[in-house]
Design a protein around this motif. Structure first.
Motif, PDB file in Angstrom:
ATOM      1  N   SER A   1       0.812  -1.223   0.000  1.00  0.00           N
ATOM      2  CA  SER A   1       0.000   0.000   0.000  1.00  0.00           C
ATOM      3  C   SER A   1       0.845   1.272   0.000  1.00  0.00           C
ATOM      4  O   SER A   1       0.325   2.362  -0.217  1.00  0.00           O
TER       5      SER A   1
ATOM      6  N   GLU B   1       3.454   4.056  -4.869  1.00  0.00           N
ATOM      7  CA  GLU B   1       2.815   5.240  -5.450  1.00  0.00           C
ATOM      8  C   GLU B   1       1.953   4.899  -6.659  1.00  0.00           C
ATOM      9  O   GLU B   1       0.967   5.587  -6.943  1.00  0.00           O
TER      10      GLU B   1
ATOM     11  N   ASP C   1      -3.607   1.946  10.436  1.00  0.00           N
ATOM     12  CA  ASP C   1      -2.528   2.755   9.872  1.00  0.00           C
ATOM     13  C   ASP C   1      -1.223   2.586  10.642  1.00  0.00           C
ATOM     14  O   ASP C   1      -0.135   2.814  10.099  1.00  0.00           O
TER      15      ASP C   1
ATOM     16  N   GLY D   1       1.138   5.701   6.817  1.00  0.00           N
ATOM     17  CA  GLY D   1       1.115   6.452   5.567  1.00  0.00           C
ATOM     18  C   GLY D   1       0.760   5.637   4.347  1.00  0.00           C
ATOM     19  O   GLY D   1       0.949   6.097   3.212  1.00  0.00           O
TER      20      GLY D   1
ATOM     21  N   HIS E   1      -1.218   4.110   1.302  1.00  0.00           N
ATOM     22  CA  HIS E   1      -2.188   4.790   0.438  1.00  0.00           C
ATOM     23  C   HIS E   1      -3.589   4.193   0.527  1.00  0.00           C
ATOM     24  O   HIS E   1      -4.569   4.863   0.214  1.00  0.00           O
ATOM     25  N   TYR E   2      -3.683   2.930   0.951  1.00  0.00           N
ATOM     26  CA  TYR E   2      -5.012   2.316   1.043  1.00  0.00           C
ATOM     27  C   TYR E   2      -5.843   2.983   2.135  1.00  0.00           C
ATOM     28  O   TYR E   2      -6.988   3.369   1.907  1.00  0.00           O
ATOM     29  N   VAL E   3      -5.269   3.136   3.323  1.00  0.00           N
ATOM     30  CA  VAL E   3      -5.984   3.811   4.402  1.00  0.00           C
ATOM     31  C   VAL E   3      -6.245   5.263   4.034  1.00  0.00           C
ATOM     32  O   VAL E   3      -7.322   5.809   4.306  1.00  0.00           O
ATOM     33  N   GLU E   4      -5.270   5.886   3.403  1.00  0.00           N
ATOM     34  CA  GLU E   4      -5.424   7.273   2.959  1.00  0.00           C
ATOM     35  C   GLU E   4      -6.611   7.405   1.998  1.00  0.00           C
ATOM     36  O   GLU E   4      -7.419   8.334   2.112  1.00  0.00           O
ATOM     37  N   TRP E   5      -6.721   6.443   1.082  1.00  0.00           N
ATOM     38  CA  TRP E   5      -7.824   6.460   0.116  1.00  0.00           C
ATOM     39  C   TRP E   5      -9.160   6.229   0.816  1.00  0.00           C
ATOM     40  O   TRP E   5     -10.156   6.899   0.509  1.00  0.00           O
TER      41      TRP E   5
ATOM     42  N   ARG F   1      -9.931   6.985   3.872  1.00  0.00           N
ATOM     43  CA  ARG F   1     -10.277   8.218   4.591  1.00  0.00           C
ATOM     44  C   ARG F   1     -10.876   9.253   3.642  1.00  0.00           C
ATOM     45  O   ARG F   1     -11.792   9.992   4.001  1.00  0.00           O
ATOM     46  N   ARG F   2     -10.374   9.259   2.418  1.00  0.00           N
ATOM     47  CA  ARG F   2     -10.898  10.225   1.444  1.00  0.00           C
ATOM     48  C   ARG F   2     -12.329   9.879   1.027  1.00  0.00           C
ATOM     49  O   ARG F   2     -13.172  10.767   0.954  1.00  0.00           O
TER      50      ARG F   2
ATOM     51  N   LYS G   1     -14.537  10.739   3.824  1.00  0.00           N
ATOM     52  CA  LYS G   1     -14.738  12.192   3.888  1.00  0.00           C
ATOM     53  C   LYS G   1     -15.839  12.615   2.921  1.00  0.00           C
ATOM     54  O   LYS G   1     -16.605  13.553   3.195  1.00  0.00           O
TER      55      LYS G   1
END
Length: 296
Positions: A57, A60, A254, A259, A261-265, A267-268, A271
């Motif tokens: 994850s 990039e 996390d 950091g 990107h899967y968790v980041e995605w 969260r988006r 949101k």
């Protein structure tokens, strides 16, 4: 009806049949054979791949993830001692690898033909194995990864195959859980089946919740905990009163892959007001997320 519109009609009908069978059919329970054990070494390799899968994850791009999978294959599956694994253990590991390649190839444009060949080839390996081991014992990990492979193949299968395999997916997860009721990987997968299936077809949000929660409790490794908490978080997100707990579960996940990107995605899309399951069910995309966030 013109040939063009007839072809579109058949394609649309096939997609509907695939979706209906995947989510709506109740699998007929099969008799349980004695649990087939795998070696400690093979279990360690499975756990290592799950950790590797989690760590992907941080990549990039899909292309960089695929490159890392190639490197992992050379380092782990081309070692001289890999030959000591049984054929079943090798098939389990192959399934895991192919499933992860599939996950990232889908994000690369122009790969549809390659994806179809990849999935159909591995699907056939699993089909042949089960056909030649009807009276043998099958390990829980093979049941689970074979079920995953059946699901992937539904998009490319004939209607007859879809009808057969649509029934087998849930059955395979059930058979894995009959061997090990605390198997976190199987629990998260069957939980999603319960979530998506309508009540008249065997689905149940309460059963899904129980399985998601049990998967977190029973997780053996950081990677299993990572995925179990992510899937439970997305279930809880759909209840506005539970969104704080949902966010906490994502934060917990996390920690295992800071950091990523899967968790980041996730969260988006959260949101934007969507859970992972809503996002998938409604076939949303990045533009839908951007639009929703812009309206907040």
């Amino acid at each position: 009806m013109t040939k063009k519109y007839y072809s579109l009609y058949i394609m649309e009908l096939r997609q509907k049949i695939t979706a209906l069978l995947f989510f709506f059919f109740i699998a007929v329970p099969l008799s349980l054979s004695a649990a087939a054990k795998i070696s400690d070494k093979a279990q360690a390799e499975i756990d290592a791949f799950m950790t590797f899968r989690m760590n992907l994850s941080v990549c990039e791009t899909a292309e960089s993830a695929l490159s890392k999978i190639d490197d992992y294959h050379i380092q782990h599956f081309c070692r001289p001692d890999f030959i000591s694994f049984t054929d079943e253990e090798k098939l389990i590991l192959e399934n895991f690898e192919v499933l992860e390649i599939y996950n990232y190839m889908r994000k690369v444009k122009g790969k549809e033909s390659d994806i179809k060949k990849l999935i159909c080839s591995q699907y056939n390996k699993n089909t042949n194995w089960f056909s030649s081991h009807k009276d043998g014992t099958i390990n829980k990990w093979l049941y689970c990864t074979a079920a995953d492979m059946l699901s992937c193949n539904l998009s490319y299968a004939s209607v007859t195959t879809i009808m057969h395999d649509g029934l087998a997916v849930k059955t395979y997860y059930e058979k894995a859980l009959l061997q090990d009721p605390d198997m976190s990987y199987a629990l998260t997968n069957i939980a999603q089946w319960y979530y998506y299936a309508p009540s008249f077809g065997g689905g149940s949000k309460s059963k899904a919740k129980n399985c998601f929660e049990h998967a977190v409790i029973c997780a053996r490794t950081n990677a299993e905990t990572y995925y179990a908490k992510i899937f439970l978080s997305q279930y809880l997100f759909e209840d506005e009163t539970q969104r704080g707990k949902s966010a906490t579960l994502l934060a917990d996940a996390d920690v295992f892959q800071p950091g990523g990107h899967y968790v980041e995605w996730l969260r988006r899309i959260n949101k934007a007001g969507f859970s992972l399951y809503y996002y998938n069910m409604h076939k949303l995309g990045p533009a839908d997320v951007d639009k929703a966030i812009g309206m907040i």
